[in-house]
Each structure stands twice: as structure tokens, then as C-alpha cells.
Design a protein around this motif. Structure first.
Motif, PDB file in Angstrom:
ATOM      1  N   ASN A   1     -22.788  33.750  -5.742  1.00  0.00           N
ATOM      2  CA  ASN A   1     -23.420  35.060  -5.722  1.00  0.00           C
ATOM      3  C   ASN A   1     -24.257  35.224  -4.468  1.00  0.00           C
ATOM      4  O   ASN A   1     -24.501  34.265  -3.722  1.00  0.00           O
ATOM      5  CB  ASN A   1     -24.263  35.263  -6.984  1.00  0.00           C
ATOM      6  N   GLY A   2     -24.724  36.448  -4.239  1.00  0.00           N
ATOM      7  CA  GLY A   2     -25.466  36.736  -3.018  1.00  0.00           C
ATOM      8  C   GLY A   2     -26.744  35.938  -2.892  1.00  0.00           C
ATOM      9  O   GLY A   2     -27.146  35.538  -1.785  1.00  0.00           O
ATOM     10  N   TYR A   3     -27.397  35.669  -4.027  1.00  0.00           N
ATOM     11  CA  TYR A   3     -28.636  34.899  -4.014  1.00  0.00           C
ATOM     12  C   TYR A   3     -28.374  33.486  -3.488  1.00  0.00           C
ATOM     13  O   TYR A   3     -29.112  32.967  -2.638  1.00  0.00           O
ATOM     14  CB  TYR A   3     -29.186  34.865  -5.439  1.00  0.00           C
ATOM     15  N   TYR A   4     -27.312  32.868  -3.995  1.00  0.00           N
ATOM     16  CA  TYR A   4     -26.939  31.520  -3.530  1.00  0.00           C
ATOM     17  C   TYR A   4     -26.542  31.540  -2.058  1.00  0.00           C
ATOM     18  O   TYR A   4     -26.954  30.682  -1.265  1.00  0.00           O
ATOM     19  CB  TYR A   4     -25.788  30.978  -4.384  1.00  0.00           C
ATOM     20  N   LEU A   5     -25.709  32.503  -1.672  1.00  0.00           N
ATOM     21  CA  LEU A   5     -25.214  32.553  -0.300  1.00  0.00           C
ATOM     22  C   LEU A   5     -26.339  32.764   0.712  1.00  0.00           C
ATOM     23  O   LEU A   5     -26.314  32.216   1.812  1.00  0.00           O
ATOM     24  CB  LEU A   5     -24.168  33.662  -0.164  1.00  0.00           C
ATOM     25  N   GLU A   6     -27.349  33.545   0.313  1.00  0.00           N
ATOM     26  CA  GLU A   6     -28.492  33.753   1.200  1.00  0.00           C
ATOM     27  C   GLU A   6     -29.235  32.432   1.419  1.00  0.00           C
ATOM     28  O   GLU A   6     -29.646  32.111   2.539  1.00  0.00           O
ATOM     29  CB  GLU A   6     -29.439  34.796   0.589  1.00  0.00           C
ATOM     30  N   LYS A   7     -29.407  31.664   0.359  1.00  0.00           N
ATOM     31  CA  LYS A   7     -30.045  30.347   0.480  1.00  0.00           C
ATOM     32  C   LYS A   7     -29.233  29.429   1.389  1.00  0.00           C
ATOM     33  O   LYS A   7     -29.776  28.746   2.263  1.00  0.00           O
ATOM     34  CB  LYS A   7     -30.175  29.686  -0.896  1.00  0.00           C
ATOM     35  N   GLU A   8     -27.913  29.402   1.155  1.00  0.00           N
ATOM     36  CA  GLU A   8     -27.045  28.523   1.946  1.00  0.00           C
ATOM     37  C   GLU A   8     -27.079  28.902   3.421  1.00  0.00           C
ATOM     38  O   GLU A   8     -27.173  28.039   4.305  1.00  0.00           O
ATOM     39  CB  GLU A   8     -25.616  28.596   1.412  1.00  0.00           C
ATOM     40  N   ASN A   9     -27.036  30.193   3.709  1.00  0.00           N
ATOM     41  CA  ASN A   9     -27.066  30.662   5.092  1.00  0.00           C
ATOM     42  C   ASN A   9     -28.391  30.291   5.763  1.00  0.00           C
ATOM     43  O   ASN A   9     -28.425  29.856   6.919  1.00  0.00           O
ATOM     44  CB  ASN A   9     -26.848  32.171   5.140  1.00  0.00           C
ATOM     45  N   SER A  10     -29.482  30.467   5.029  1.00  0.00           N
ATOM     46  CA  SER A  10     -30.799  30.123   5.565  1.00  0.00           C
ATOM     47  C   SER A  10     -30.905  28.626   5.834  1.00  0.00           C
ATOM     48  O   SER A  10     -31.468  28.197   6.848  1.00  0.00           O
ATOM     49  CB  SER A  10     -31.895  30.551   4.579  1.00  0.00           C
ATOM     50  N   LEU A  11     -30.355  27.828   4.923  1.00  0.00           N
ATOM     51  CA  LEU A  11     -30.384  26.374   5.086  1.00  0.00           C
ATOM     52  C   LEU A  11     -29.651  25.953   6.354  1.00  0.00           C
ATOM     53  O   LEU A  11     -30.148  25.124   7.143  1.00  0.00           O
ATOM     54  CB  LEU A  11     -29.751  25.710   3.859  1.00  0.00           C
ATOM     55  N   LEU A  12     -28.467  26.524   6.596  1.00  0.00           N
ATOM     56  CA  LEU A  12     -27.687  26.158   7.775  1.00  0.00           C
ATOM     57  C   LEU A  12     -28.400  26.581   9.060  1.00  0.00           C
ATOM     58  O   LEU A  12     -28.360  25.866  10.067  1.00  0.00           O
ATOM     59  CB  LEU A  12     -26.299  26.799   7.704  1.00  0.00           C
ATOM     60  N   GLU A  13     -29.059  27.727   9.021  1.00  0.00           N
ATOM     61  CA  GLU A  13     -29.751  28.188  10.224  1.00  0.00           C
ATOM     62  C   GLU A  13     -30.978  27.338  10.529  1.00  0.00           C
ATOM     63  O   GLU A  13     -31.236  26.985  11.677  1.00  0.00           O
ATOM     64  CB  GLU A  13     -30.147  29.660  10.093  1.00  0.00           C
ATOM     65  N   ILE A  14     -31.737  27.000   9.497  1.00  0.00           N
ATOM     66  CA  ILE A  14     -32.978  26.273   9.753  1.00  0.00           C
ATOM     67  C   ILE A  14     -32.709  24.829  10.167  1.00  0.00           C
ATOM     68  O   ILE A  14     -33.540  24.189  10.806  1.00  0.00           O
ATOM     69  CB  ILE A  14     -33.918  26.339   8.530  1.00  0.00           C
ATOM     70  N   LEU A  15     -31.529  24.314   9.819  1.00  0.00           N
ATOM     71  CA  LEU A  15     -31.163  22.954  10.236  1.00  0.00           C
ATOM     72  C   LEU A  15     -30.440  22.931  11.586  1.00  0.00           C
ATOM     73  O   LEU A  15     -30.183  21.861  12.130  1.00  0.00           O
ATOM     74  CB  LEU A  15     -30.271  22.306   9.176  1.00  0.00           C
ATOM     75  N   HIS A  16     -30.124  24.102  12.109  1.00  0.00           N
ATOM     76  CA  HIS A  16     -29.428  24.162  13.392  1.00  0.00           C
ATOM     77  C   HIS A  16     -30.390  23.772  14.511  1.00  0.00           C
ATOM     78  O   HIS A  16     -31.499  24.292  14.600  1.00  0.00           O
ATOM     79  CB  HIS A  16     -28.894  25.579  13.629  1.00  0.00           C
ATOM     80  N   GLN A  17     -29.958  22.817  15.362  1.00  0.00           N
ATOM     81  CA  GLN A  17     -30.811  22.333  16.454  1.00  0.00           C
ATOM     82  C   GLN A  17     -32.211  22.024  15.926  1.00  0.00           C
ATOM     83  O   GLN A  17     -33.222  22.495  16.434  1.00  0.00           O
ATOM     84  CB  GLN A  17     -30.872  23.382  17.573  1.00  0.00           C
ATOM     85  N   VAL A  18     -32.269  21.182  14.893  1.00  0.00           N
ATOM     86  CA  VAL A  18     -33.501  20.973  14.146  1.00  0.00           C
ATOM     87  C   VAL A  18     -34.608  20.347  14.990  1.00  0.00           C
ATOM     88  O   VAL A  18     -35.793  20.455  14.672  1.00  0.00           O
ATOM     89  CB  VAL A  18     -33.202  20.125  12.884  1.00  0.00           C
ATOM     90  N   HIS A  19     -34.239  19.721  16.098  1.00  0.00           N
ATOM     91  CA  HIS A  19     -35.257  19.095  16.943  1.00  0.00           C
ATOM     92  C   HIS A  19     -35.829  20.062  17.987  1.00  0.00           C
ATOM     93  O   HIS A  19     -36.758  19.711  18.707  1.00  0.00           O
ATOM     94  CB  HIS A  19     -34.674  17.875  17.658  1.00  0.00           C
ATOM     95  N   GLU A  20     -35.264  21.275  18.066  1.00  0.00           N
ATOM     96  CA  GLU A  20     -35.783  22.278  18.994  1.00  0.00           C
ATOM     97  C   GLU A  20     -36.719  23.235  18.260  1.00  0.00           C
ATOM     98  O   GLU A  20     -36.677  23.344  17.032  1.00  0.00           O
ATOM     99  CB  GLU A  20     -34.625  23.049  19.637  1.00  0.00           C
ATOM    100  N   PRO A  21     -37.585  23.977  18.987  1.00  0.00           N
ATOM    101  CA  PRO A  21     -38.500  24.914  18.330  1.00  0.00           C
ATOM    102  C   PRO A  21     -37.741  25.951  17.502  1.00  0.00           C
ATOM    103  O   PRO A  21     -36.658  26.400  17.895  1.00  0.00           O
ATOM    104  CB  PRO A  21     -39.239  25.573  19.506  1.00  0.00           C
ATOM    105  N   LEU A  22     -38.307  26.311  16.361  1.00  0.00           N
ATOM    106  CA  LEU A  22     -37.707  27.325  15.493  1.00  0.00           C
ATOM    107  C   LEU A  22     -37.817  28.691  16.162  1.00  0.00           C
ATOM    108  O   LEU A  22     -38.904  29.121  16.552  1.00  0.00           O
ATOM    109  CB  LEU A  22     -38.429  27.336  14.138  1.00  0.00           C
TER     110      LEU A  22
END
Length: 640
Positions: free
Chosen positions: A1-22
């Protein structure tokens, strides 16, 4: 569902280049404060209180420091952040803490705590984390690959398009095609990847190296051990069966490694300690170079093992043990031997802390541990003591487990063939974050892949013919070992398969397919593809599949056979043995690194039976000789 997909999308973005500034302004603002209101947590424990005090005093690990949970202080800090995540009352509290940790915490500590939470919390286990070798690709690839990837400028490539080391893949394709869920062969794959440039970085021929690099540097081989230990650590209940499972998995890793050495005509029965680094240079994201191991690390581990070996030897001689608490126990009484087993033999990070672990070493970093050949030497010594202890004190397995009125008449096996398979490895996280942020928005316009060769095998099957004088339930276990037959106790036995079935009176036939062997996993979708599939599902153009990920603690199915011979086949043996079923099977979820329901097993026999202890040699060992057992010579070929 959209609620799950929003969480998953946010998770992938926040872990992208995790050692660089957000770069996400909203999340950066949201992450200004850690949630300290105790009412927002299921429980607010001492780990959290100590962590928050250290943060206020500026005593937490710096953002650019090397992180390793085997270093005592790093481990304590990880526990604190983990509990701030794990005990959060709801997603909003958790997400604010995630944003805070992404902004303020050491990236390694942040990823470690977050990974643990997604493994352990039932309500978030459905979220798919990128694989560890995609989050930290630096540690899994040689220095030349890392430098090439980091220096790639996507904007310049778009303008010039003439970089000799890069290839723009048209029509779009990635290997291997046969992923779990068959997603790369679907029309949805082309739809999801339609706007993504697939850039392939050519792999340069390796200089020198080790004969076993194809196994020791395999990302599936390495990450299996990483996730297995992640699952065991922070498990809410440390139990005898968890310890038993860890030693069984360690034994399987060692047996599989020894079979590979045997196949390459290297010594395998008695491993020796190496003093030199044989792998290409590996670095951390901070550009710190991995050493094999520090001299002080070598000294401490050898000293630890020597003390353990002495303790086991004394325990066997005196049949007693003085516990760390000072209590004297008679190891022959009741289940006291289990207390001794738990006391003597380490299996989680709290037992493996080293004050040298704050410097990058292949041996001590769980991501790279299996690259270190000394790991197998140390593991061999540890398992020798473990087996001697169990041989001395574990009560004999009941003879009733050896079935009567049953005979394994024959086994036929299809050709065993290994080959070098092309595979694309996602290196996108090696590139600078600026390539993925356009006009203030997070975008994923391209993916950087490296085409590599890896060990793979063709699917195979075996057929058993079994005769019986009565109907009975039986468990079969299938092992692969060398063609050497002088000493059972000196040979590695790698368990390929086990299954429960009903044998009927008369002649029975059973066919087993390697694709159905338990405990194994196929290929996982790449980080880039996962991100594109999530976005496609968010646009309601695709039903996000439940089989898009693979269990983290499964062993790679493609690595169960050692590399075969080319001019001449690699000669090996199969051992198949039957045991009576005791109707005490249990189903756990350890394949997903979740031990809350215990460990899966067919019966009450020890995991790894009958090789959890030393056996009587030759035909005296009733467990591996008799009508309930069959030995079969087999050959493994390597296809060009």
C-alpha cells in the motif's frame, strides 16, 4: 500500500550515499532533535539513557571515524542507538530518530543500528534494506574500481560520451536474468528502468591475487557471514540452540572453504597461519586502508585460543569446570556440560570484543572477515576444541535414531557442472551524491554497474531408491566431501540437503532438485532496480511484489559446489544417511535472521549430525556405515 511504499522510498533515499551530508532539507530539519520524551517509547532503558548522556557530553564516535562493533565502546554506542530505534512507540518517532541519526551519527554506527532494528521489529521487517555491499561498496571492490567510480562525472559523460572505461547499455539489460521473482524478465522491469541510463564499468584484469579470490571476494559469500552475525547479535534471548546454530554455520563455512581448497589442489586438512596479505587493496569510505590483521590482534587471538584449548583439555581431563562466577561444576552431572559449553565457547560480539578493532582489518570487520584466510585457521582451531568437548561430554545420540528395516539401495545423480557466470554489481553508491540531486529533488537518472564473473553451478538432482519392510517416517541428510577416505574426522563434510519423508513398505524412489534444497537463496534485485520498482508502484503502475527481496541469512544457492575440474573432473563423494523421525520438528525463521521462534530442525539430533563430534574411525562408526547409509563417488566439471 501507499503507506508502506512511502516508508520504503524514504528508507532508500536516506541510506543513499549515507556517509555524505543529508541533502533533503525537510529531513535535515526533522533530524535536528532526538526524541527524548520517554512517553514516546515502549520502554526507556539504561542503554538509551547512557547513549543520550554521551551525546550531550560529546563522547560519541565522530562522524568520520572508522566504526567496528567489535570495539567495546562502539558496541555500547550501537546498543544505545538501537534501543532508541527499537523502542520507538510509532513510525513518526522512529523516523525522527532515523533523521537525527543520519545527520548527527557516525554513518557506520547508524547503518548498523538501523539494520538491526529492521531485522528485529516485526512491524518493520517487510521493509527492504539495500544489501550491505551496495551501501558500502568500497569494502567489497579493489582500489582501482573504487577510484574509477568515484571520479566518474555523469554530467561530463552525458556531454562527451566517450569514456573508454564506460559503456552505455542499449538495449537495457542486466545479468543475471533469473532473479528471485523473475523480475528482470518482466515487462514491468523495462517500464521501471525506462528512464535510467545503465552505465557499465569495465573490469580490468586482476594482477596477482589468490587462487581462491573468486570465492573469498564473492559478495554473496562475504555478506552471508555478515548478516548471520547481525542476526545472532542483539537477539533478545541468547540460548543453547542459538549457540549451537552459530557453531553449525561456522562449521559449514569452514567445510565449504576446505572443499574449495581441495578442489584447487591446496592443503586443506591442516590449515596454517598466513603472515602476508594476498588480496588487492581494500579501503573504507574514509579512504583508510584495510590491513589483514594487526600483529597485536594476531597475538591476542592466538593467546585467547590457547587459553580456550587449555581450558577444554583440563575440563576433559578432570571432568569438571570452574565457571567465571567461581562456581565449581561436575560436567558429568545432569546438563552441566551445557553450562560449560556456553561458558567456554564464544559466539556473539559480546564475547569477541577486541581493543584493536578500532583500526580497519579484514579479519575483524564483519563485512570482510571471510576474505581473511587466517579466519579459517582460527575457526578450525576453535571447532576442533568444540568437537573434542562435545565428544567428551555430550550424551550419546540414541541408537533408536538409526532406522531398522530400511536399506538405501542406490543413488543416481545428474551431472555436476560449475561455470563462471557474468553478473552486474551495483556501484551507484560510490558516486557523489550531487549526481542524484537535481533542482532540489532526489533523482536516480542512471546506475553504475560493473560486470564481473562469479562462480555458479547448473541445477542438478539426485534420485534415491530405498527399500523398507514397514511404513516409517525418515529424515535424510546429504553431505558432500572429498574423495579421500583414510580418516573421517579429518575430512570436511558440507551438508547439501536434508528432508523429511514417509517410506512405505517395499521399494521407494525420491527425487531431489538442487533448486529446492532448504536454507539457500537466489539473487537479490539491485539497489537501483529496487528504487525504480518502488517508484513505479507509487505511481500505481505496478503491484509491488512480496518476493522482491531474499532472506538475508540464507546461503547463496550458487555456491554449494566447489569449482569443478576442466581437463579432468574434480572427484568427490556424496554421503547420504537416514535417521528415524521423532516427530519433534520445529520451524523457525532463522533464514531471515529472526530467532524469536527458535531454530528450525527436523528432530532432536544435534545440528550437523553426525559430525558435531568426532566419530569412531572407519567401519566402527555406526552413524555413517550400514544399510541406512550410502556413499557415492561423484565428479564435478567446470564448463568453459
Amino acid at each position: 500500500n501507499g503507506y508502506y511504499l512511502e516508508k520504503e522510498n524514504s528508507l532508500l533515499e536516506i541510506l543513499h550515499q549515507v556517509h555524505e551530508p543529508l541533502l533533503n532539507d525537510q529531513w535535515r530539519l526533522q533530524g535536528e532533535q532526538l526524541v527524548t520524551d520517554k512517553g514516546q517509547y515502549v520502554t526507556y532503558n539504561n542503554y538509551m539513557q547512557e547513549f543520550h548522556e554521551c551525546f550531550k557530553l560529546g563522547k560519541l564516535l565522530g562522524k568520520k571515524e572508522y566504526y567496528n562493533p567489535l570495539f567495546p565502546e562502539h558496541y555500547r554506542q550501537t546498543l544505545g542507538l538501537y534501543h532508541f530505534f527499537y523502542n520507538a512507540m510509532d513510525w513518526y518517532t522512529l523516523w525522527q530518530n532515523i533523521c537525527w541519526a543520519r545527520v548527527h551519527m557516525n554513518p557506520g554506527l547508524f547503518v548498523q543500528a538501523l539494520t538491526q532494528v529492521l531485522l528485529k521489529r516485526d512491524d518493520y521487517q517487510a521493509l527492504v534494506m539495500p544489501k550491505v555491499y551496495e551501501i558500502w561498496p568500497e569494502s567489497y571492490h579493489d582500489l582501482r574500481t573504487v577510484k574509477q567510480s568515484r571520479h566518474l562525472n555523469f554530467a561530463n559523460w552525458i556531454r562527451r560520451g566517450n569514456m573508454s572505461d564506460l559503456e552505455d547499455i542499449h538495449p537495457q539489460e542486466m545479468e543475471p536474468r533469473n532473479l528471485e521473482g523473475n523480475l528482470r524478465n518482466s515487462s514491468e522491469w523495462f517500464q521501471a528502468m525506462a528512464d535510467v541510463n545503465i552505465l557499465r564499468l569495465h573490469q580490468k584484469p586482476k594482477q596477482g591475487g589468490n587462487k581462491l579470490d573468486y570465492l573469498l571476494e564473492d559478495v554473496g559469500w562475504l555478506s552471508h557471514w555478515y548478516y548471520l552475525n547481525l542476526g545472532v547479535n542483539f537477539a533478545e534471548e541468547k540460548s543453547d540452540q542459538l549457540q549451537e546454530w552459530w557453531y553449525y554455520k561456522l562449521d559449514q563455512i569452514l567445510a565449504r572453504y576446505k572443499l574449495e581448497r581441495y578442489g584447487q589442489k591446496m592443503s586443506y586438512k591442516k590449515l596454517s597461519q598466513s603472515q602476508q596479505q594476498t588480496h588487492p587493496i581494500r579501503i573504507t569510505w574514509q579512504n583508510l586502508r584495510f590491513q589483514e590483521e594487526l600483529p597485536e590482534t594476531t597475538r591476542k587471538i592466538n593467546e585467547y585460543l590457547q587459553n580456550l584449548e587449555t581450558k577444554v583439555s583440563d575440563a576433559i581431563a578432570t571432568k569438571s569446570l570452574i565457571l567465571n562466577s567461581g562456581t565449581f561444576i561436575d560436567l558429568k552431572n545432569n546438563d552441566n556440560w551445557l553450562m560449560g559449553l556456553h561458558e567456554i565457547f564464544p559466539y556473539d560480539w559480546t564475547h569477541l570484543q577486541l581493543d584493536t578493532a578500532n583500526e580497519p582489518q579484514l579479519l575483524l570487520d564483519m563485512r570482510t572477515t571471510l576474505m581473511s584466510e587466517n579466519f579459517y585457521y582460527y575457526a578450525d582451531r576453535l571447532l576442533q576444541s568444540y568437537r573434542w568437548y562435545r565428544t567428551a561430554f555430550q550424551p550419546p545420540n540414541p541408537r533408536s535414531f538409526i532406522p531398522s528395516n530400511l536399506r538405501i539401495e542406490s543413488v543416481e545423480i545428474s551431472p555436476l557442472i560449475t561455470f563462471d557466470q557474468e553478473v552486474d554489481i551495483d556501484l551507484s553508491n560510490l558516486m557523489h551524491a550531487k549526481h542524484f540531486h537535481l533542482a532540489g529533488h532526489f533523482m536516480w537518472p542512471f546506475t553504475l554497474q560493473q560486470r564481473q564473473l562469479r562462480l555458479q553451478q547448473k541445477d542438478f538432482s539426485y534420485t534415491l531408491e530405498v527399500s523398507s519392510n514397514k511404513t516409517q517416517s525418515v529424515v535424510f541428510r546429504t553431505f558432500l566431501t572429498t574423495s579421500e577416505g583414510q580418516s573421517i574426522n579429518r575430512e570436511p563434510f558440507y551438508q547439501l540437503d536434508s528432508f523429511l519423508t514417509v517410506i512405505y513398505e517395499g521399494v521407494n524412489q525420491f527425487r531431489r532438485e538442487s533448486s529446492n534444497f532448504s536454507g539457500l537463496v537466489g539473487d537479490h534485485i539491485s539497489l537501483t532496480e529496487l528504487k525504480q520498482f518502488v517508484e513505479l508502484a507509487q505511481r500505481e503502475e505496478f503491484d509491488f511484489p512480496l518476493n522482491i527481496s531474499t532472506p538475508n541469512c540464507g546461503f547463496p544457492r550458487r555456491l554449494i559446489l566447489p569449482r569443478g575440474g576442466r581437463g579432468n573432473p574434480l572427484k568427490m563423494r556424496l554421503l547420504i544417511l537416514a535417521t528415524t523421525y521423532d516427530f519433534k520438528a520445529r520451524q523457525g525463521n532463522e533464514l531471515s535472521c529472526d530467532f524469536s521462534k527458535g531454530i528450525s530442525r527436523w528432530d532432536e539430533l544435534p545440528l550437523g549430525y553426525p559430525f558435531e563430534r568426532f566419530l569412531e574411525e572407519d567401519s566402527l562408526a555406526g552413524e555413517v556405515y550400514g544399510d541406512h547409509v550410502i556413499w557415492k563417488e561423484v565428479e564435478i566439471w567446470h564448463d568453459h
